[in-house]
Design an enzyme around this catalytic site. Structure first.
Site, mmCIF file in Angstrom:
data_model
loop_
_atom_site.group_PDB
_atom_site.id
_atom_site.type_symbol
_atom_site.label_atom_id
_atom_site.label_comp_id
_atom_site.label_asym_id
_atom_site.label_seq_id
_atom_site.Cartn_x
_atom_site.Cartn_y
_atom_site.Cartn_z
ATOM 1 N N THR A 159 0.993 -1.295 -0.024
ATOM 2 C CA THR A 159 -0.008 0.080 0.078
ATOM 3 C C THR A 159 0.828 1.371 -0.025
ATOM 4 O O THR A 159 1.144 1.806 -0.990
ATOM 5 C CB THR A 159 -1.115 0.237 1.265
ATOM 6 O OG1 THR A 159 -0.145 -0.328 2.394
ATOM 7 C CG2 THR A 159 -1.960 -0.980 0.976
ATOM 8 N N LYS A 185 4.089 -6.705 4.362
ATOM 9 C CA LYS A 185 4.076 -5.198 4.027
ATOM 10 C C LYS A 185 3.565 -4.408 5.209
ATOM 11 O O LYS A 185 3.166 -5.156 6.126
ATOM 12 C CB LYS A 185 2.727 -5.014 2.855
ATOM 13 C CG LYS A 185 1.465 -5.519 3.355
ATOM 14 C CD LYS A 185 0.727 -4.637 4.101
ATOM 15 C CE LYS A 185 0.484 -3.309 3.490
ATOM 16 N NZ LYS A 185 -0.242 -2.338 4.544
ATOM 17 N N THR A 201 0.210 -2.767 12.203
ATOM 18 C CA THR A 201 -0.407 -2.725 10.819
ATOM 19 C C THR A 201 0.487 -3.426 9.784
ATOM 20 O O THR A 201 1.667 -2.821 9.449
ATOM 21 C CB THR A 201 -0.486 -1.233 10.463
ATOM 22 O OG1 THR A 201 -1.530 -0.783 10.962
ATOM 23 C CG2 THR A 201 -1.052 -1.239 9.110
#
Length: 257
Positions: A159, A185, A201
């Site tokens: 992202t 990621k 995250t």
């Protein structure tokens, strides 16, 4: 433990398709305005799975569905499908149905039980994920599956990451050799203390062709988290979609570790 019998650790180029018996694909499904946004990781044979998920009170639909599938399958997984660009978080019952449909379409295309498919999403929160785009992307991803496409899968899960994150090693031990590969990621909202339920995250996928003793993978993953993700913090925030999944398919044929 693996570390007690370790003789040499050989760093390799590659990621999740470096271990034997794993294939991957990364395609554009149109979820993001441009670029790759759908990754598919498949074990050619049913793999033992260990997984940890966010402890955020607001848990995204893919987290709910994947946790349920790991429980229902008894920790056996054939495939992981991951989309970027939309987190499918805070989307209610409709979002849960989309996550279930992602798994169902993947299982149909691969011919495996639906509970052996795990799903992950990352991106914007509170936006509906278009299941039609996922279905079209999955057809393309299945057609593109190959043992040399791990790098594209690592790019498809990104992202805000400035670059893809992947790594692979071959471990040579007194009880045989095997390979471990991974991709991850995450560039923000990363905090420590994953333990068995992570605060970070991130999406992380670790695969190996090692033959493991029954129940060993959960312990190995917990030990690895203590020495890796648990020691990372960026801004201390907790996400809705954090997931770390480990798969072992036994393709190396070594004596059980």
């Amino acid at each position: 433990m693996i570390l007690s019998t370790l003789e040499t650790l050989e760093t390799l180029s590659g990621g999740v398709t470096t271990p034997r018996g794993f294939r991957a694909a990364g395609v554009s499904a149109g979820i993001k305005a441009r670029g790759l946004d759908l990754a598919l990781l498949v074990s050619d044979t049913p793999a033992t799975a260990a997984a940890v998920f966010t402890t955020n009170r607001a848990q995204a639909a893919p987290v709910v569905v994947s946790r349920d599938h790991v429980h229902r399958s008894g920790g056996v997984v054939r495939a992981i499908v991951v989309n970027s660009g939309c987190a499918n978080a805070c989307t209610g019952e409709a979002g849960l149905q989309v996550a279930r449909d992602m798994a169902a379409e993947t299982s149909r295309l691969l011919g495996c039980p639906v509970e052996q498919v795990l799903v992950c999403s990352t991106g914007v929160i509170g936006v509906a994920l278009d299941i039609d785009k996922i279905r079209r992307g999955l057809h393309a991803a299945v057609a593109a599956l190959a043992s040399n496409q791990g790098a594209l899968a690592a790019r498809a899960i990104m992202t805000t990451d400035p670059f893809p994150k992947e790594h692979a090693v071959t471990v040579h031990t007194a009880r045989g050799s095997f390979t471990v590969g991974g991709m991850a990621k995450g560039a923000g909202m990363i905090a420590p203390d994953l333990q068995l339920q992570p605060h970070a995250t991130m999406l992380a996928f670790i695969v190996t062709d090692a033959v493991l003793e029954e129940g060993a993978l959960d312990g190995f993953l917990a030990h690895a988290l203590d020495w890796s993700f648990n020691r990372i913090t960026v801004d201390g925030d907790t996400s809705t979609n954090d997931t770390c999944i480990a798969l072992a398919n036994g393709a190396a044929g070594n004596p059980p570790i």
